[in-house]
Design an enzyme around this catalytic site. Structure first.
Site, PDB file in Angstrom:
ATOM      1  N   TYR A 144      31.978   1.085  58.552  1.00 20.96           N
ATOM      2  CA  TYR A 144      32.768   1.821  59.540  1.00 20.96           C
ATOM      3  C   TYR A 144      33.345   3.047  58.859  1.00 20.96           C
ATOM      4  O   TYR A 144      33.896   2.951  57.748  1.00 20.96           O
ATOM      5  CB  TYR A 144      33.904   0.940  60.081  1.00 20.96           C
ATOM      6  N   ASP A 237      32.868   6.934  51.079  1.00 18.16           N
ATOM      7  CA  ASP A 237      34.047   6.727  51.916  1.00 18.16           C
ATOM      8  C   ASP A 237      34.966   5.723  51.221  1.00 18.16           C
ATOM      9  O   ASP A 237      34.713   4.516  51.214  1.00 18.16           O
ATOM     10  CB  ASP A 237      33.585   6.209  53.287  1.00 18.16           C
ATOM     11  N   LYS A 265      44.305   6.078  54.534  1.00 14.67           N
ATOM     12  CA  LYS A 265      45.176   4.908  54.347  1.00 14.67           C
ATOM     13  C   LYS A 265      46.220   5.124  53.245  1.00 14.67           C
ATOM     14  O   LYS A 265      47.231   5.755  53.498  1.00 14.67           O
ATOM     15  CB  LYS A 265      44.334   3.653  54.129  1.00 14.67           C
TER      16      LYS A 265
HETATM   17  C1  LIG Z   1      36.095   2.899  55.399  1.00 16.40           C
HETATM   18  C2  LIG Z   1      36.804   3.574  56.516  1.00 16.40           C
HETATM   19  N1  LIG Z   1      36.526   4.870  56.767  1.00 16.40           N
HETATM   20  C3  LIG Z   1      37.164   5.552  57.746  1.00 16.40           C
HETATM   21  C4  LIG Z   1      38.108   4.935  58.527  1.00 16.40           C
HETATM   22  C5  LIG Z   1      38.802   5.710  59.603  1.00 16.40           C
HETATM   23  O1  LIG Z   1      40.128   5.981  59.243  1.00 16.40           O
HETATM   24  P1  LIG Z   1      41.237   6.237  60.385  1.00 16.40           P
HETATM   25  O2  LIG Z   1      41.448   4.939  61.083  1.00 16.40           O
HETATM   26  O3  LIG Z   1      42.417   6.722  59.609  1.00 16.40           O
HETATM   27  O4  LIG Z   1      40.694   7.296  61.285  1.00 16.40           O
HETATM   28  C6  LIG Z   1      38.429   3.602  58.313  1.00 16.40           C
HETATM   29  C7  LIG Z   1      39.438   2.911  59.141  1.00 16.40           C
HETATM   30  O5  LIG Z   1      39.645   1.732  59.094  1.00 16.40           O
HETATM   31  C8  LIG Z   1      37.760   2.898  57.273  1.00 16.40           C
HETATM   32  O6  LIG Z   1      38.016   1.602  57.021  1.00 16.40           O
END
Ligand SMILES: Cc1ncc(COP(=O)(O)O)c(C=O)c1O
Length: 424
Positions: A144, A237, A265
């Site tokens: 994700y 990511d 985060k």
């Molecule tokens: C690995 C990863 N990338 C991107 C995101 C997206 O971040 P946000 O919820 O701050 O938009 C998340 C959210 O849980 C994530 O776990």
């Protein structure tokens, strides 16, 4: 029976908010119950609006590595708020945070701050497409990266929780630019990178949105190799893993560096903040240095940068040792608490998943084969015993620096009882 305050708020929320929540997993549908409305949190303790207390292993899904309302973070936010909440002009805090990220992450020479991880991913892909002149992106099943249109294909996390393979509303033409490959499948990766000219290979170096499924030996190195061999950029990511699994994130542990890195985060310490970083020549493609447009009214917000800096300021070597110790005690204890009930506990510092299946999963299909129904009833029992575990099989537990030995012991006792009732 009188209605609980949570139930009342949920009933009212359903009238004016789709599904009663502002992010799907919060609805707790995956564990077959209604959501809890939270009144406050301190350290690792959470209290709902009915006065029930919980040991919180969700910690806002990752940002709160220092626990709720850590005094240093609260003080930094209060002081920043008293100076003004937003200027739409540069502030010193942004420069400090950028230097901190450059210092911690070897692959990061420059950063752009955003207001969420989703935005940071979007920006990383725009840079990658501009830099390579290509459009297609490779992502992994079960990963994700935020709710970016083109990335909602087999996207794990909330989509898996809600059994949505993908999302309506994503134009086919946009989805067509995403190729999905199984995690930990070197052959599939080879074939896909031979068949397509990718702008980016996008991966969570520590996938934690299908539950925690680390890369098998050599797989991350293969990502790096295939990116180099084919002219694609490797976009890592680290929204979850960054500043959690090590001071410099997963890249510090594995030595495999991205061309671009997505962060979120922990960088915002519990306030809305994300970041994309990477090599100077790539980052300088962004406006106003370059022609790739990206912007945000609240990007680099002074409160969020203050919270992020205060949080990162707590994360020294000793903090990572303590986080690792808490994680290991929790993970080992959960496996013992199962007393033979077929589960597999996966962990890395600051991350744990209790998979309701035998043996370690290696990809999304393995995770989807878990007994999610039983996970749900186990999780509901934990809640009754005052333990707030992630209300989905596909989300990780987030141990923090605030969790005490007593919190872990309370959790393990509750887990043991819940397992026993499943077996019985
Ligand atoms: C690995 C990863 N990338 C991107 C995101 C997206 O971040 P946000 O919820 O701050 O938009 C998340 C959210 O849980 C994530 O776990």
């Amino acid at each position: 029976m009188t209605e609980t305050r949570s139930a009342e708020l949920y009933r009212r929320a359903l009238e004016v908010m789709p599904g009663g929540v502002n992010s799907p997993v919060r609805a707790m549908r995956a564990i077959g119950r209604d959501p809890l409305f939270i009144a406050h949190g301190h350290g690792a303790q959470l209290q709902d609006v009915d006065g029930n207390r919980y040991v919180d292993w969700v910690c806002s899904w990752g940002p709160l590595i220092a626990g709720h309302a850590h005094p240093a973070v609260v003080e930094a936010i209060s002081a920043a708020a008293a100076r003004g909440t937003s200027f739409g002009a540069p502030t010193e805090g942004e420069v400090q945070l950028a230097y901190e990220l450059v210092d911690r992450m070897e692959a990061v020479e420059m950063v752009r701050l955003t207001s969420s991880g989703t935005e940071a991913t979007m920006t990383a892909l725009r840079i990658a497409r501009a830099a390579t002149g290509r459009e297609t992106v490779l992502k992994f099943a079960g990963a994700y990266h935020g709710h970016v249109d083109g990335l909602l294909a087999q996207a794990g996390s909330g989509l898996a929780t809600n059994a949505l393979p993908s999302s309506p509303g994503v134009p086919a033409a946009v989805a067509a630019h995403t190729v999905v490959v199984d995690w930990n499948d070197p052959d599939a990766l080879m074939q896909a990178t031979e068949r397509h000219d990718f702008a980016a290979i996008l991966a969570e170096p520590v996938p934690a949105n299908m539950g925690l499924v680390p890369a098998q030996a050599g797989f991350l190195e293969l990502l790096r190799q295939r990116a180099d061999a084919t002219g694609a950029l490797l976009v890592l990511d680290e929204v979850i893993s960054g500043f959690r699994v090590a001071r410099g994130g997963a890249q510090q542990r594995t030595g495999v560096l991205g061309d671009l890195v997505v962060m979120g985060k922990i960088v915002g310490g519990g306030l809305p903040l994300g970041a994309v970083g990477g090599r100077r020549e790539l980052m300088e493609l962004l406006a106003p240095a370059g022609a790739v447009y990206q912007a945000g009214t609240l990007s680099g917000n002074p409160l969020a940068t203050a919270a992020g800096l205060a949080t990162l300021g707590l994360l020294d070597d000793d903090a990572y040792r303590r986080l690792d110790a808490t994680t290991q005690t929790l993970a080992a204890g959960l496996q013992i608490a199962a007393a033979g009930y077929p589960i597999h506990v996966e962990s890395l510092p600051g991350l744990v998943t209790v998979f309701f299946r035998e043996g370690a999963p290696h990809n999304f299909a393995d995770c989807q084969a878990c007994d999610t129904e039983t996970y749900g009833s186990w999780c509901r029992q934990l809640l009754k015993a005052g333990v707030y575990a992630p209300p989905s099989q596909f989300e990780a537990w987030f141990p923090s620096l605030a969790h005490t030995q007593a919190d872990v012991e309370h959790t393990l006792a509750a887990a043991q009882q819940a397992f026993a009732s499943l077996s019985g």
